[in-house]
Enzyme design. Structure first.
Site, PDB file in Angstrom:
ATOM      1  N   CYS A 251       0.816  -1.222   0.000  1.00 11.61           N
ATOM      2  CA  CYS A 251       0.000   0.000   0.000  1.00 11.61           C
ATOM      3  C   CYS A 251       0.850   1.273   0.000  1.00 11.61           C
ATOM      4  CB  CYS A 251      -0.951   0.011   1.188  1.00 11.61           C
ATOM      5  SG  CYS A 251      -0.124  -0.155   2.782  1.00 11.61           S
ATOM      6  N   GLY A 421       0.061   3.258  10.160  1.00 12.67           N
ATOM      7  CA  GLY A 421      -0.973   4.186  10.588  1.00 12.67           C
ATOM      8  C   GLY A 421      -1.005   5.449   9.741  1.00 12.67           C
ATOM      9  N   CYS A 422      -2.197   6.014   9.576  1.00 14.88           N
ATOM     10  CA  CYS A 422      -2.374   7.215   8.749  1.00 14.88           C
ATOM     11  C   CYS A 422      -2.766   8.441   9.563  1.00 14.88           C
ATOM     12  CB  CYS A 422      -3.433   6.951   7.682  1.00 14.88           C
ATOM     13  SG  CYS A 422      -2.950   5.656   6.517  1.00 14.88           S
ATOM     14  N   GLY A 423      -2.740   8.319  10.896  1.00 13.23           N
ATOM     15  CA  GLY A 423      -3.062   9.475  11.723  1.00 13.23           C
ATOM     16  C   GLY A 423      -4.477   9.976  11.491  1.00 13.23           C
ATOM     17  N   GLY A 426      -6.029  10.391   7.978  1.00 15.17           N
ATOM     18  CA  GLY A 426      -6.725   9.275   7.331  1.00 15.17           C
ATOM     19  C   GLY A 426      -7.707   8.568   8.249  1.00 15.17           C
TER      20      GLY A 426
END
Length: 496
Positions: A251, A421-423, A426
């Site tokens: 990803c 993680g996207c914080g 996201g």
């Protein structure tokens, strides 16, 4: 003889797995740091040894990716993750601040539900197993329906090694019946204490909606900017290597190249030199229909397929050594197929006038999918790279390296991880690369180090009078005497 309902069987399998994992985890809770570390090393060694066989199984079962690339991912998930966490304290007292007199004590979460994607089925299983074992947690994996066998085999490799090294039987479990109902009930099971969700948006949303603590991760739509000061030959070589790595199934893989106009022709020439095929306008139209037959949605059939296979499927003839397909694009949007996250060796290519426009293109791409995930910058201008890092809504900014491998910690100093993680960009709780550090409670024992004098409450006559008035509406000598007596009493108390 009546046949039992498949979903009911799957739900029973899930309940049994959670029960066994909980019983084993209660025993594992008593293990020392040395016992834990012995088990984790044994599992990492066993998984590393089987990296090639598991990689081949994954490609054969899912039809996605490249065996020797998946082998590398398995090696990162075992060896690199182990090297990163091997010295981490996860049992008992893990930290002491003698000045502040605060002691930190590690405590496991309990049993973790791990959702495993079809794109990285064996590496994710190995990774989640190692970080769960390191922190004295049990684990129940729920594989993708298209990757059940290879995911279970990866877990079995880890389980057998763990049990041989002394781990309680039943600590590691894998569901095998491919039931969405069972997975959804797993996420809500009262004896599941944390969810590690790596997979499609629907599953991540289900994890966050379960009422459980959850680490979910968002999609990637990674933009890569080649700025005019970059080493163009190196940048393009890395981009093609990254995009073709395991046929684009990570990803964190770059999805679009943004290039300064002043170097656009050089970039085009380098792309061709590195076995990229530039699609004509007519060929690009054919590929758009393949990428996104339904506007806004990527065709799952393209995921993890080779460039040659994708070209052949729409009647485009490309050289046999073609690594990636490139479509020149000017527009961005959910209905623009090349601007989406494609999880295959297909690039969009945007030309910009300079860094200001490049930054806006990157933000626009992230806003249609991929906010909070990652971006790549190729530049020799450190100040520009830092400014982009400050301004862009992403959690990982990789500079002058392959994003696919760099964002997961393979070519950078980031923590090796297969759950990124996207914080809050996201919709995630953390922007970290998830690892063992995220799978334990840290209790803090704190001694008093400051003396404080708690002030006595100030005496106020008004509430006292109001209270008496409420009880005795008529004023007479008795009421007045009651007020006087109470005031004298409070004065004496204040003095003492």
């Amino acid at each position: 003889m009546a046949t039992l309902d498949k979903d009911l069987l799957a739900i029973q399998e899930m309940r049994d797995a959670v029960t066994r994992a909980n019983s084993a985890q209660a025993a594992y809770l008593q293990f020392s740091q040395q016992q834990v570390d012995t088990i984790v090393k044994a599992v990492a060694d066993a998984a590393f040894k089987e990296a090639d066989r598991l990689a081949k199984m994954a490609v054969q079962e899912t039809g996605m990716g490249i065996p020797n690339h998946k082998k590398m991912k398995n090696e990162v998930a075992s060896r690199d993750v182990y090297e990163d966490i091997k010295d981490l304290k996860t049992v008992g007292v893990i930290g002491v601040d003698r000045l502040k007199k605060v002691t930190e004590i590690a405590s496991p979460f309990g049993v973790i539900a791990g959702i495993v994607p079809t794109t990285n089925p064996t590496s994710t299983a190995i990774f989640k197993t190692i970080i769960s074992l390191k922190t004295r947690n049990g684990l129940v994996l729920s594989p993708h329906p298209y990757a059940v066998k290879c995911t279970k085999e990866a877990l079995d490799v880890c389980r057998i090694a763990a049990e041989k090294a002394g781990a309680p039987e039943g600590l590691l479990q894998c569901l095998t019946m491919s039931s969405m109902e069972a997975t959804q009930q797993l996420l809500k099971h009262p004896n599941i204490h944390l969810i590690l969700a790596t997979g499609g948006g629907a599953l991540v949303k289900a994890a966050y909606s379960s009422g459980k603590p959850a680490y979910g991760v968002g999609p990637g739509n990674v933009p890569a900017y080649i700025e005019k000061s970059a080493n163009i030959a190196k940048a393009v070589r890395q981009l093609v290597q990254s995009k073709s790595f395991d046929n684009g199934t990570i990803c964190a893989t770059e999805q679009a190249i943004i290039v300064d106009r002043s170097i656009a022709q050089q970039v085009m020439a380098e792309l061709k030199k590195n076995h990229a095929y530039i699609l004509s306008d007519e060929e690009k139209l054919k590929m758009e229909k393949m990428i996104s037959p339904v506007p806004g949605k990527v065709n799952p059939q393209i995921v993890g397929k080779s460039a040659s296979c994708l070209a052949d499927s729409v009647g485009i003839t490309v050289p046999d050594d073609t690594k990636v397909l490139v479509g020149v694009e000017t527009m961005i949007g959910k209905n623009i197929p090349f601007s989406l996250e494609k999880l295959s060796p297909i690039f969009a290519l945007y030309t910009v006038e300079g860094s200001t426009e490049a930054k806006q293109v990157m933000i626009d791409l992230l806003n249609i999918g991929g906010r909070g995930h990652s971006c790549a910058i190729h530049t020799e201008n450190e100040a520009l790279a830092e400014q982009f890092a400050i301004d862009l809504p992403v959690s990982r900014i990789v500079v002058n390296t392959l994003s696919s491998i760099g964002a997961v910690g393979g070519t950078t100093g980031l923590a090796p991880s297969f759950t990124l993680g996207c914080g809050t960009f996201g919709g995630n709780i953390t922007s970290d690369n998830i690892t063992a550090r995220h799978l334990m409670n840290i209790k803090r024992m704190a001694y008093g180090i400051k003396d404080v004098e708690v002030p006595k409450p100030a005496f106020e006559i008004t509430p006292l009078v109001e209270n008496i008035k409420a009880q005795e509406p008529t004023w007479d000598n008795a009421v007045v005497q009651q007020i006087v007596d109470e005031v004298l009493k409070q004065i004496v108390l204040q003095k003492n």
